[in-house]
Design a protein around this motif. Structure first.
Motif, PDB file in Angstrom:
ATOM      1  N   SER A  49      35.601  36.555  47.711  1.00  0.00           N
ATOM      2  CA  SER A  49      36.567  37.073  47.090  1.00  0.00           C
ATOM      3  C   SER A  49      37.945  36.525  47.704  1.00  0.00           C
ATOM      4  CB  SER A  49      36.720  38.822  47.446  1.00  0.00           C
ATOM      5  OG  SER A  49      37.799  39.302  47.317  1.00  0.00           O
ATOM      6  N   LEU A  52      38.540  32.981  46.442  1.00  0.00           N
ATOM      7  CA  LEU A  52      39.113  33.234  45.156  1.00  0.00           C
ATOM      8  C   LEU A  52      40.623  33.524  45.166  1.00  0.00           C
ATOM      9  CD1 LEU A  52      38.781  33.471  41.792  1.00  0.00           C
ATOM     10  CD2 LEU A  52      38.513  35.947  42.197  1.00  0.00           C
ATOM     11  N   TRP A  56      43.733  31.435  43.922  1.00  0.00           N
ATOM     12  CA  TRP A  56      44.732  31.873  42.779  1.00  0.00           C
ATOM     13  C   TRP A  56      46.143  31.908  43.357  1.00  0.00           C
ATOM     14  CZ3 TRP A  56      45.434  33.187  37.993  1.00  0.00           C
ATOM     15  CH2 TRP A  56      46.438  34.206  37.655  1.00  0.00           C
ATOM     16  N   THR A  90      42.069  39.679  40.912  1.00  0.00           N
ATOM     17  CA  THR A  90      41.803  39.323  42.232  1.00  0.00           C
ATOM     18  C   THR A  90      42.196  40.577  43.222  1.00  0.00           C
ATOM     19  OG1 THR A  90      44.339  38.631  42.366  1.00  0.00           O
ATOM     20  CG2 THR A  90      42.507  36.916  42.101  1.00  0.00           C
TER      21      THR A  90
END
Lengths: 152, 152
Positions: A49, A52, A56, A90
């Motif tokens: 997580s 990511l 991003w 996100t």
């Protein structure tokens, strides 16, 4: 679309993205220096997580920096819709992963009263704290993006 | 303020509130019938969070039902701001509590490969699933409320 602090291409927008990026990278670095915690799914999810989140935030921070330098306005409705979806995904994943890992941390430190992994326990606590700190600017960005899209 | 499905005082708004209420109450009922899981902080937090969700959803569902029966419009900006804050707080707490409890569930069922508490393990899994199901309509309501406030 309205132009207020925190929207894409503003200085506050860039600060929010940089905060997300730095805290998420710090969270990955803290957990990556341990060995014992890779047996826990919650910490593997936290790394995925936060990874990511780093990608991003880096893309969005680059876009913000480009817009600031070139004095471009990034308020295209299609672009903002994309930011809204990305930010919400996100932010939700970050909060879920950080909470899941904190559930395991609280289980070991509070409920069972001990953590067998020595110094690595502190690193895992730091990692979870940084993940929550990364989620805060992410949640603020998400709210600003949705507000921007709705205010049209 | 714009009037679209899901806003306060609409039929979809009432359906969303009722879903939150029923799933949250189901989550509390599932965990309350166990004895072993009260030693885990994550499950105590889940009960507290779902309790708050039940109270909030019940108040909002009652308001929606009243507005539907009396054909009143609940789009007062102060009232909508209050709904936005309440929805965001309950949605964030619900997701965090459900994820934290799921972290403990995954630890026992997947990472350690067993759950010592027999039939109660299934009830805890059901409780966490219902908590996530309660969070979904809550998140939808939160997005609708923020959109309504921003679209002003």
């Amino acid at each position: 679309m309205k132009d207020f602090p925190g929207t894409p291409g503003t200085f506050l927008g860039l600060v929010l993205r940089m905060s997300q990026l730095i805290f998420a990278a710090g969270s990955i670095a803290s957990i990556a220096t341990t060995h014992s915690f890779f047996i826990f799914s919650a910490f593997c999810n936290l790394i995925a997580s936060m990874g990511l989140q780093v990608i991003w935030s880096f893309v969005l921070a680059s876009l913000d920096a480009y817009a600031l330098v070139r004095k471009r306005v990034l308020h295209n409705p299609v672009l903002v819709s994309l930011f809204v979806v990305g930010d919400w995904v996100t932010a939700t994943l970050s909060l879920a992963a950080a909470s899941s890992a904190s559930g395991v941390i609280v289980l070991y430190f509070h409920d069972l009263g001990h953590c067998h992994f020595g110094e690595e326990c502190q690193r895992c606590q730091i990692s979870v704290t940084l993940a929550f700190l990364s989620w805060i600017p992410n949640a603020i960005s998400s709210l600003i993006m949705l507000w921007l899209l709705a205010a049209g």
